[in-house]
Design a protein around this motif. Structure first.
Motif, PDB file in Angstrom:
ATOM      1  N   ALA A  71       0.823  -1.202   0.000  1.00 20.00           N
ATOM      2  CA  ALA A  71       0.000   0.000   0.000  1.00 20.00           C
ATOM      3  C   ALA A  71       0.861   1.257   0.000  1.00 20.00           C
ATOM      4  CB  ALA A  71      -0.925  -0.001   1.219  1.00 20.00           C
ATOM      5  N   MET A  72       1.946   1.237   0.759  1.00 20.83           N
ATOM      6  CA  MET A  72       2.813   2.418   0.791  1.00 20.83           C
ATOM      7  C   MET A  72       3.529   2.628  -0.539  1.00 20.83           C
ATOM      8  SD  MET A  72       4.332   2.505   4.682  1.00 20.83           S
ATOM      9  CE  MET A  72       4.422   0.755   5.012  1.00 20.83           C
ATOM     10  N   VAL A  73       3.965   1.523  -1.162  1.00 28.69           N
ATOM     11  CA  VAL A  73       4.632   1.638  -2.465  1.00 28.69           C
ATOM     12  C   VAL A  73       3.659   2.135  -3.523  1.00 28.69           C
ATOM     13  CG1 VAL A  73       5.728   0.341  -4.335  1.00 28.69           C
ATOM     14  CG2 VAL A  73       6.381  -0.099  -1.960  1.00 28.69           C
ATOM     15  N   VAL A 129      -2.209  -6.248  -3.780  1.00 24.52           N
ATOM     16  CA  VAL A 129      -3.543  -5.840  -3.328  1.00 24.52           C
ATOM     17  C   VAL A 129      -3.465  -4.630  -2.407  1.00 24.52           C
ATOM     18  CG1 VAL A 129      -5.430  -6.577  -1.798  1.00 24.52           C
ATOM     19  CG2 VAL A 129      -4.676  -8.059  -3.647  1.00 24.52           C
ATOM     20  N   GLY A 130      -2.288  -4.424  -1.779  1.00 24.84           N
ATOM     21  CA  GLY A 130      -2.137  -3.312  -0.838  1.00 24.84           C
ATOM     22  C   GLY A 130      -2.576  -1.978  -1.403  1.00 24.84           C
ATOM     23  N   GLY A 131      -2.288  -1.732  -2.669  1.00 25.40           N
ATOM     24  CA  GLY A 131      -2.689  -0.457  -3.264  1.00 25.40           C
ATOM     25  C   GLY A 131      -3.949  -0.538  -4.082  1.00 25.40           C
ATOM     26  N   GLU A 132      -4.585  -1.694  -4.095  1.00 25.14           N
ATOM     27  CA  GLU A 132      -5.719  -1.924  -4.987  1.00 25.14           C
ATOM     28  C   GLU A 132      -7.001  -1.272  -4.474  1.00 25.14           C
ATOM     29  OE1 GLU A 132      -7.958  -3.363  -8.170  1.00 25.14           O
ATOM     30  OE2 GLU A 132      -5.805  -3.120  -7.914  1.00 25.14           O
ATOM     31  N   TYR A 133      -7.487  -1.739  -3.329  1.00 24.90           N
ATOM     32  CA  TYR A 133      -8.783  -1.255  -2.841  1.00 24.90           C
ATOM     33  C   TYR A 133      -8.732   0.233  -2.510  1.00 24.90           C
ATOM     34  CZ  TYR A 133     -13.113  -1.030  -0.151  1.00 24.90           C
ATOM     35  OH  TYR A 133     -14.356  -0.693   0.301  1.00 24.90           O
ATOM     36  N   THR A 134      -7.664   0.665  -1.847  1.00 27.78           N
ATOM     37  CA  THR A 134      -7.557   2.081  -1.499  1.00 27.78           C
ATOM     38  C   THR A 134      -7.444   2.950  -2.752  1.00 27.78           C
ATOM     39  OG1 THR A 134      -5.170   1.792  -1.216  1.00 27.78           O
ATOM     40  CG2 THR A 134      -6.533   1.651   0.755  1.00 27.78           C
TER      41      THR A 134
END
Length: 448
Positions: A71-73, A129-134
């Motif tokens: 998500a951070m990347v 997925v970390g950056g997917e939903y957000t």
């Protein structure tokens, strides 16, 4: 009196919004598939021993530790280079991870290395997925009309349940049509191949999306932050804490109240594997129906009161529903699962706009990366494993409901003190106050 601003930024095309909203189908298809197939995967990759299910759920928890890093990347990429670019990159990695999972050798072929490889691919999937939903939530929020943000962003949650429904339906169908031997030998691969094909189609559709109007505004105004993560930490610490609280409740109600339920029913001997999966299909349909209603309600009355109501319900209902499923008949089991699913869907629906509205466009994805995915890693990835462990150790079927109630109790004060973020809420209050004063003046003959 200022009228509510209905079109503060140009909206993106309807086709781009549809592609963005529906693309969460893939993310939740994959992760829901893993949990719904947990008992099968425990045999295929971990040998089917006494602790194989715990090992499978433990792998899920371990992989979720990668989600905040991803998500951070991806949040940095989205805040610096655009929402569209980060959504394309994350979907490409998801496609590769699902395809590789479908091609993995099993425990019978390579022994314990099979489980290790499965967990490594889960880590890659969680990273992407970390950056997917957000990213999707931010894109929908920034492209929607301000007075419809709750409804539009809730579509990301509704679409995720479509993915969950596809996962549970395909899982149930695969289990029903195959013998146990064929299922363990090769049948389990079919849903993962389907997921890889679905992800590839979504990646292609995303290539036609427009860029977010809010990011384009930042480019025009030269306000794109050089270091989005540092910018968010420096200027939005209270928003990060509120986002964490909202996401903590959303994560535990979803991952314990929806995705863990089939494994709970099967491992507790309440329902057979196939029947528990079919029962979950009905719960997924209920969530799809309730999610847009909850999002639209938050547009009308505000995010804060709806979140408070769901937090109170989360303190009371899950305990009763897990107890009901543990000792009731088929109707009680289905009713308990549907109530839990609707509760989780409602929290997710309102949580989507409420978390994204905690931050301005500058650094929004990085803020969501810290607040949302950290909470998801703790209260999403870990809780199915912990719930199964506690049920085994205590023999108390209501333990998962107690876990949800405890989190709801802790986050309720944050909901009670948070500011309202629904656009135009202060204008509505001013309008009502003005009307009240005018009514008093008319009652007094206009003498004030």
């Amino acid at each position: 009196m200022t009228r509510p601003e209905k079109h503060s930024t140009p909206q993106v095309s309807r086709s781009s919004m549809i592609v963005a909203a529906l693309s969460t189908v893939v993310e939740w298809y994959d992760f829901t598939l893993y949990l719904y197939f947990a008992t099968v995967l425990s045999r295929v990759f971990f040998g089917g021993g006494e602790n194989s299910l715990l090992a499978t759920l433990g792998g899920f928890a371990i992989s979720y530790a990668m989600r905040p890093f991803g998500a951070m990347v991806f949040g940095h990429i989205g805040d610096r280079l655009g929402r569209r670019r980060t959504l394309l990159l994350s979907m490409m990695l998801m496609t590769l991870a699902m395809l590789a999972t479908a091609l993995l050798p099993d425990y019978a072929a390579i022994g314990p290395a099979a489980g290790v490889l499965l967990i490594l691919l889960r880590c890659l999937m969680a990273f992407s997925v970390g950056g997917e939903y957000t990213g999707v939530v931010a894109y929908l929020l920034e492209g929607a009309r301000p007075d419809r943000r709750g409804l539009i962003t809730s579509l990301a949650s509704a679409a995720s349940e479509i993915g969950a429904l596809l996962a549970v339906a395909l899982s149930a169908l695969t289990v029903a049509l195959m013998s146990a031997a064929h299922l363990d030998a090769w049948g389990w691969r079919i849903p993962f191949f389907v997921g890889a094909a679905l992800a590839g189609c979504v990646w292609f559709a995303r290539s036609t999306m427009q860029e977010s109007p809010d990011f384009l505004r930042q480019v025009r105004q030269h306000t794109v932050p050089d270091a989005p993560l540092r910018h968010t930490l420096a200027h939005h610490k209270p928003a990060l804490l509120r986002t964490f609280a909202i996401s903590a409740l959303g994560s535990i109600t979803y991952y314990v109240g929806i995705t863990y339920v089939p494994a709970f029913l099967t491992s507790s001997g309440i329902l057979a594997e196939g029947r528990s999966l079919w029962m979950s299909s009905g719960a997924a349909v209920a969530v799809i129906l309730v999610t847009p209603l909850a999002g639209a309600l938050s547009d009308r009355v505000g995010r804060k009161p709806v979140l408070i109501a769901f937090a109170v319900a989360s303190m009371l209902l899950p305990l009763a529903m897990f107890g009901l499923m543990g000792g009731g008949g088929d109707l009680a089991i289905a009713g308990g699962a549907i109530v839990l699913a609707c509760l989780a869907g409602g929290v997710s629906a309102v949580g989507a706009p409420a978390t994204a509205e905690q931050f301005p466009g500058e650094g929004r994805l990085s803020g969501l990366a810290l607040g949302v995915t950290m909470a998801t890693a703790i209260f999403g990835g870990l809780t199915p494993f912990l719930a199964e462990l506690l049920v085994q150790q205590t023999g108390w079927n209501a333990v998962p409901g107690a876990m949800i109630a405890a989190v709801a109790l802790v986050v309720l004060p944050a909901f009670l003190t948070m500011p309202e973020t629904r656009p135009g809420w202060h204008v509505t209050k001013t309008h009502r106050a003005t009307n009240s004063l005018l009514s008093d003046d008319q009652a007094d003959g206009g003498t004030r």
